[in-house]
Scaffold this motif. Structure first.
Motif, PDB file in Angstrom:
ATOM      1  N   SER A  37       0.864  -1.185   0.000  1.00 37.82           N
ATOM      2  CA  SER A  37       0.000   0.000   0.000  1.00 37.82           C
ATOM      3  C   SER A  37       0.895   1.226   0.000  1.00 37.82           C
ATOM      4  O   SER A  37       2.093   1.129   0.185  1.00 37.82           O
ATOM      5  CB  SER A  37      -0.890   0.000   1.225  1.00 37.82           C
ATOM      6  OG  SER A  37      -0.095   0.086   2.380  1.00 37.82           O
ATOM      7  N   PHE A  38       0.297   2.388  -0.212  1.00 34.90           N
ATOM      8  CA  PHE A  38       1.077   3.621  -0.252  1.00 34.90           C
ATOM      9  C   PHE A  38       1.234   4.175   1.153  1.00 34.90           C
ATOM     10  O   PHE A  38       0.344   3.993   1.984  1.00 34.90           O
ATOM     11  CB  PHE A  38       0.385   4.642  -1.153  1.00 34.90           C
ATOM     12  CG  PHE A  38       0.501   4.304  -2.602  1.00 34.90           C
ATOM     13  CD1 PHE A  38       1.636   4.652  -3.304  1.00 34.90           C
ATOM     14  CD2 PHE A  38      -0.490   3.605  -3.248  1.00 34.90           C
ATOM     15  CE1 PHE A  38       1.774   4.317  -4.626  1.00 34.90           C
ATOM     16  CE2 PHE A  38      -0.365   3.265  -4.578  1.00 34.90           C
ATOM     17  CZ  PHE A  38       0.778   3.627  -5.265  1.00 34.90           C
ATOM     18  N   PRO A  39       2.354   4.879   1.443  1.00 36.61           N
ATOM     19  CA  PRO A  39       2.522   5.484   2.768  1.00 36.61           C
ATOM     20  C   PRO A  39       1.421   6.497   3.049  1.00 36.61           C
ATOM     21  O   PRO A  39       0.808   7.019   2.105  1.00 36.61           O
ATOM     22  CB  PRO A  39       3.878   6.184   2.672  1.00 36.61           C
ATOM     23  CG  PRO A  39       4.534   5.692   1.459  1.00 36.61           C
ATOM     24  CD  PRO A  39       3.499   5.135   0.575  1.00 36.61           C
ATOM     25  N   ASP A  40       1.196   6.786   4.314  1.00 35.18           N
ATOM     26  CA  ASP A  40       0.022   7.598   4.645  1.00 35.18           C
ATOM     27  C   ASP A  40       0.141   9.060   4.233  1.00 35.18           C
ATOM     28  O   ASP A  40      -0.857   9.772   4.229  1.00 35.18           O
ATOM     29  CB  ASP A  40      -0.343   7.464   6.127  1.00 35.18           C
ATOM     30  CG  ASP A  40       0.843   7.761   7.018  1.00 35.18           C
ATOM     31  OD1 ASP A  40       1.912   8.071   6.464  1.00 35.18           O
ATOM     32  OD2 ASP A  40       0.709   7.682   8.248  1.00 35.18           O
ATOM     33  N   TYR A  41       1.354   9.517   3.878  1.00 29.05           N
ATOM     34  CA  TYR A  41       1.431  10.913   3.442  1.00 29.05           C
ATOM     35  C   TYR A  41       1.053  11.088   1.981  1.00 29.05           C
ATOM     36  O   TYR A  41       0.989  12.210   1.486  1.00 29.05           O
ATOM     37  CB  TYR A  41       2.811  11.505   3.740  1.00 29.05           C
ATOM     38  CG  TYR A  41       3.973  10.769   3.130  1.00 29.05           C
ATOM     39  CD1 TYR A  41       4.719   9.879   3.879  1.00 29.05           C
ATOM     40  CD2 TYR A  41       4.331  10.968   1.799  1.00 29.05           C
ATOM     41  CE1 TYR A  41       5.771   9.196   3.330  1.00 29.05           C
ATOM     42  CE2 TYR A  41       5.392  10.281   1.250  1.00 29.05           C
ATOM     43  CZ  TYR A  41       6.114   9.406   2.023  1.00 29.05           C
ATOM     44  OH  TYR A  41       7.157   8.746   1.473  1.00 29.05           O
ATOM     45  N   TYR A  42       0.789   9.994   1.267  1.00 28.87           N
ATOM     46  CA  TYR A  42       0.300  10.107  -0.107  1.00 28.87           C
ATOM     47  C   TYR A  42      -1.146  10.599  -0.074  1.00 28.87           C
ATOM     48  O   TYR A  42      -1.972  10.054   0.624  1.00 28.87           O
ATOM     49  CB  TYR A  42       0.371   8.748  -0.803  1.00 28.87           C
ATOM     50  CG  TYR A  42       1.676   8.508  -1.507  1.00 28.87           C
ATOM     51  CD1 TYR A  42       2.851   8.384  -0.783  1.00 28.87           C
ATOM     52  CD2 TYR A  42       1.745   8.417  -2.896  1.00 28.87           C
ATOM     53  CE1 TYR A  42       4.049   8.170  -1.410  1.00 28.87           C
ATOM     54  CE2 TYR A  42       2.944   8.194  -3.535  1.00 28.87           C
ATOM     55  CZ  TYR A  42       4.099   8.074  -2.793  1.00 28.87           C
ATOM     56  OH  TYR A  42       5.285   7.871  -3.418  1.00 28.87           O
ATOM     57  N   GLN A  43      -1.433  11.634  -0.864  1.00 25.10           N
ATOM     58  CA  GLN A  43      -2.779  12.202  -0.888  1.00 25.10           C
ATOM     59  C   GLN A  43      -3.639  11.453  -1.906  1.00 25.10           C
ATOM     60  O   GLN A  43      -3.118  10.859  -2.845  1.00 25.10           O
ATOM     61  CB  GLN A  43      -2.721  13.687  -1.265  1.00 25.10           C
ATOM     62  CG  GLN A  43      -1.875  14.518  -0.339  1.00 25.10           C
ATOM     63  CD  GLN A  43      -2.425  14.558   1.064  1.00 25.10           C
ATOM     64  OE1 GLN A  43      -3.596  14.822   1.268  1.00 25.10           O
ATOM     65  NE2 GLN A  43      -1.571  14.286   2.044  1.00 25.10           N
ATOM     66  N   ASN A  44      -4.966  11.528  -1.698  1.00 23.50           N
ATOM     67  CA  ASN A  44      -5.860  10.902  -2.661  1.00 23.50           C
ATOM     68  C   ASN A  44      -5.891  11.722  -3.941  1.00 23.50           C
ATOM     69  O   ASN A  44      -5.833  12.958  -3.889  1.00 23.50           O
ATOM     70  CB  ASN A  44      -7.260  10.782  -2.084  1.00 23.50           C
ATOM     71  CG  ASN A  44      -7.323   9.705  -1.043  1.00 23.50           C
ATOM     72  OD1 ASN A  44      -6.610   8.706  -1.141  1.00 23.50           O
ATOM     73  ND2 ASN A  44      -8.123   9.905  -0.030  1.00 23.50           N
ATOM     74  N   PRO A  45      -5.983  11.074  -5.107  1.00 23.41           N
ATOM     75  CA  PRO A  45      -5.967  11.829  -6.363  1.00 23.41           C
ATOM     76  C   PRO A  45      -7.273  12.576  -6.607  1.00 23.41           C
ATOM     77  O   PRO A  45      -8.336  12.141  -6.171  1.00 23.41           O
ATOM     78  CB  PRO A  45      -5.784  10.732  -7.409  1.00 23.41           C
ATOM     79  CG  PRO A  45      -6.355   9.519  -6.791  1.00 23.41           C
ATOM     80  CD  PRO A  45      -6.075   9.626  -5.324  1.00 23.41           C
TER      81      PRO A  45
END
Lengths: 237, 395
Positions: A37-45
């Motif tokens: 999964s992506f790290p939590d600081y990745y924002q939703n597109p």
């Protein structure tokens, strides 16, 4: 050791391929431990054009472009045919990950709605009557779901050995979930000869007119909540 | 993944992990072994020393430990250098010019490992990376600590919290002053924290040279968030940025390749290594075009389902280029969803050369330029799936 073997095996296997694919497969493939999964600081597109227009109007785009963003999922596109609610309904219809079939069924249901509404449109005599008929199946879905959403819910709470059905407020998310779930549950109560898309189209049309089993179910729940008003204080006592 | 690919990734990773170590001038860090006599002259209470005329037991023990540690590190460094020479000779390269990067490459080549966890694979790193840094003496010869917060057990951490709280008070005072003067706030002075995040627990521990608990790390975050939320927090920008770590560098706008030109005079660009799930492929975009899409020498009907076709068209429709470019792709491996995902990323990545800067930003915000690196999660022993557990039975 096994990696080396795989490497040579791939080379052998691909030696008969044309040159362009061979250059691709020559690279040694090794399954590294990768994050699932992506790290939590990745924002939703934000990929839909109408949402992006809002961003540009707030001049927020530049700031957002500096932050890492998750890629849109396989079912999400910026096409005009994509709709979040329709996607949600498809996911609810889906069984065992067969999204292709689920999508076909929902689209078939939309086709049925369109056919029925157009038939009704042509049967209508006066222009006022014609103007009243909603022809867009997506709008009918929105209307149906809106009409099926409950405003209250009953929670079982145990007080003094007796379980009371205590009415309380419902979150937006659960309300939407219940609406879609009820629509699909009602659709399942059909005769064997009737197919899902037909029955689902019928239920949606009924619900969008604020009639039918699902709306009745919602009203029953509201009535039950009203009857159990005396227990409401158990929520906090 | 190719060996070359790994080599490109590893230096970036080591740079990232070394980042906190490079801040040697950090004020909370007493780890740098400065000249001990100098420190002692400044901070030793000579009266007490004269009374006792002896080095305290604590200091003695510390000196012994420090000496032991120094010798140990020297030995480790010696062994590391010998190992490096051996590796260089095995690889047939010059031992003098053999760097850590080459060491990693040599180990990758000589000891190939299929072990799942990267931490469990063979490695050889310099001793200062392997053995954590230690604090220098925290007390003088008489055994009296230098730091006012020594008896908290974690002086550097609590000094940090103390400073943050102090800055908070100062900011409140300053805000009151501004209001009293009825001045308008400085429009230029605001903190841009979008491109960075707080250092994580391990990095903070390295910065402070102290072990901290999860709860203490949470407290650190709470205090810093509160400091940042104040309107005049830009006055302590330096203090705040010490504990921020830049997010992954946004490469999308930097290294956009110039398109090549073919015999017909059409601009084209080829993106290799378009990966998604198990699929891999390459995508070529030709600029004055009519929207013709070729996937493995077929048109878009290569994909049976609508969802995959939509995915291929997604970047083209998003940028409005669907009738202005031609796309050719070769994909192999994986299923329709993976292949269409790989093509989607390839088209988006190639289109960077043909769109303007605003559109680039929009594509970034839409997540089209992010590589989806997720893979199928492996099945675990003792359970039926990656996460699924057998039904729980009491007995």
């Amino acid at each position: 050791m096994s990696n080396v073997l795989i490497f040579f095996y791939r080379r052998l296997k691909n030696s008969s391929f044309n040159s362009s694919t061979r250059t691709l497969s020559k690279l040694q493939i090794r399954n590294y431990a990768k994050a699932t999964s992506f790290p939590d600081y990745y924002q939703n597109p934000i990929f839909r054009k109408e949402d992006q227009v809002k961003l540009i109007a707030d001049s927020d785009l530049k700031n957002r472009a500096t932050v890492p963003v998750k890629p849109p999922t396989v079912s999400e596109t910026s096409s005009v045919y994509f709709d979040p609610l329709v996607n949600k309904v498809i996911n609810h219809v889906m069984e065992k990950g067969n999204k292709r079939l689920a999508r076909q069924l929902v689209e078939k249901a939309f086709e049925n709605i369109k056919r029925k509404q157009i038939e009704r449109y042509h049967l209508a005599s006066t222009p006022e009557e014609k103007a009243k008929i909603e022809l867009n199946p997506k709008d009918i879905l929105y209307k149906a779901v809106e009409n099926c959403k409950p405003l209250l819910q009953l929670q079982p709470i145990k007080r003094g050995g007796i379980t009371y059905q205590v009415p309380g407020p419902i979150t937006e998310k659960r309300s939407l979930f219940l609406a879609i779930k009820w629509l699909l549950e009602t659709t399942d109560e059909k005769e064997r000869t009737v197919h899902f898309p037909e029955q689902f189209a019928w239920e949606l049309l009924e619900a969008s007119n604020n009639t039918g089993k699902v709306v009745k179910r919602k009203q029953d729940l509201h009535r039950q909540c009203e009857a159990n008003r005396a227990y409401a204080h158990y929520r906090w006592q | 993944m190719s060996l070359i690919g790994i080599r490109q990734i590893i230096p970036a990773a080591t740079k990232y992990f070394r980042y906190p170590l490079t801040i040697g001038t950090f004020q909370y860090c007493t780890r740098t072994t400065s000249d001990p006599s100098n420190v002692l002259n400044d901070l030793t209470d000579w009266e007490t020393l004269n009374k006792k005329k002896k080095i305290s037991k604590a200091m003695k023990a510390y000196l012994e430990r420090a000496k032991e540690h120094d010798e140990f590190m020297k030995r480790q460094q010696f062994e590391y250098n010998i190992g490096k020479r051996h590796l260089a000779n095995m690889m047939g390269e010059d031992p003098e010019l053999f760097t850590q990067k080459d060491v990693e490459r040599a180990i990758e080549y000589l000891f190939p490992s299929g072990i799942y966890d990267p931490a469990a694979r063979p490695s050889m790193r310099p001793p200062e990376d392997v053995f954590p840094a230690r604090k220098a003496a925290e007390f003088d010869e008489a055994g009296r600590p230098h730091h006012c917060l020594f008896y908290t057990g974690k002086p550097n951490f609590f000094k940090l919290l103390h400073d943050a709280a102090d800055h908070l008070q100062q900011l409140y005072k300053y805000e009151d002053q501004v209001i009293r003067k009825k001045a308008t706030p400085d429009p230029n002075g605001n903190l841009q924290l979008g491109g960075s995040m707080w250092v994580n627990k391990d990095q903070l521990e390295q910065l402070l040279v102290e072990k901290i608990s999860d709860l203490e790390y949470d407290n650190f975050k709470v205090v810093m968030e509160r400091l940042v939320s104040l309107p005049y927090s830009y006055r302590y920008k330096d203090f705040i940025e010490k504990f921020r770590k830049p997010l992954a560098v946004q490469k999308f706008a930097l290294e956009i390749p110039k398109p090549n030109y073919d015999e017909e005079g059409r601009a084209y660009i080829t993106t290799y290594e378009c990966l998604r799930k198990k699929a891999r492929g390459d995508v070529t975009i030709r600029s004055p075009g009519t929207g013709k899409i070729t996937i493995n020498k077929k048109d878009i009907t290569y994909f049976d389902d609508v969802q995959s076709r939509e995915q291929v068209l997604f970047p083209l429709i998003f940028t409005g280029m669907q009738n202005r470019v031609d796309v050719e792709c070769n994909v192999e491996g994986g299923g329709p969803s993976g292949q269409s995902g790989a093509i989607r990323w390839g088209i988006a990545w190639g289109l960077r050369s043909f769109v303007d800067k605003d559109m680039l930003q929009q594509m970034q915000v839409a997540g089209l330029l992010t590589r989806d690196h997720r893979r199928r999660e492996r099945k675990k022993p003792g359970q039926p799936g990656a996460r699924k557990k057998p039904t729980w039975k009491k007995r």
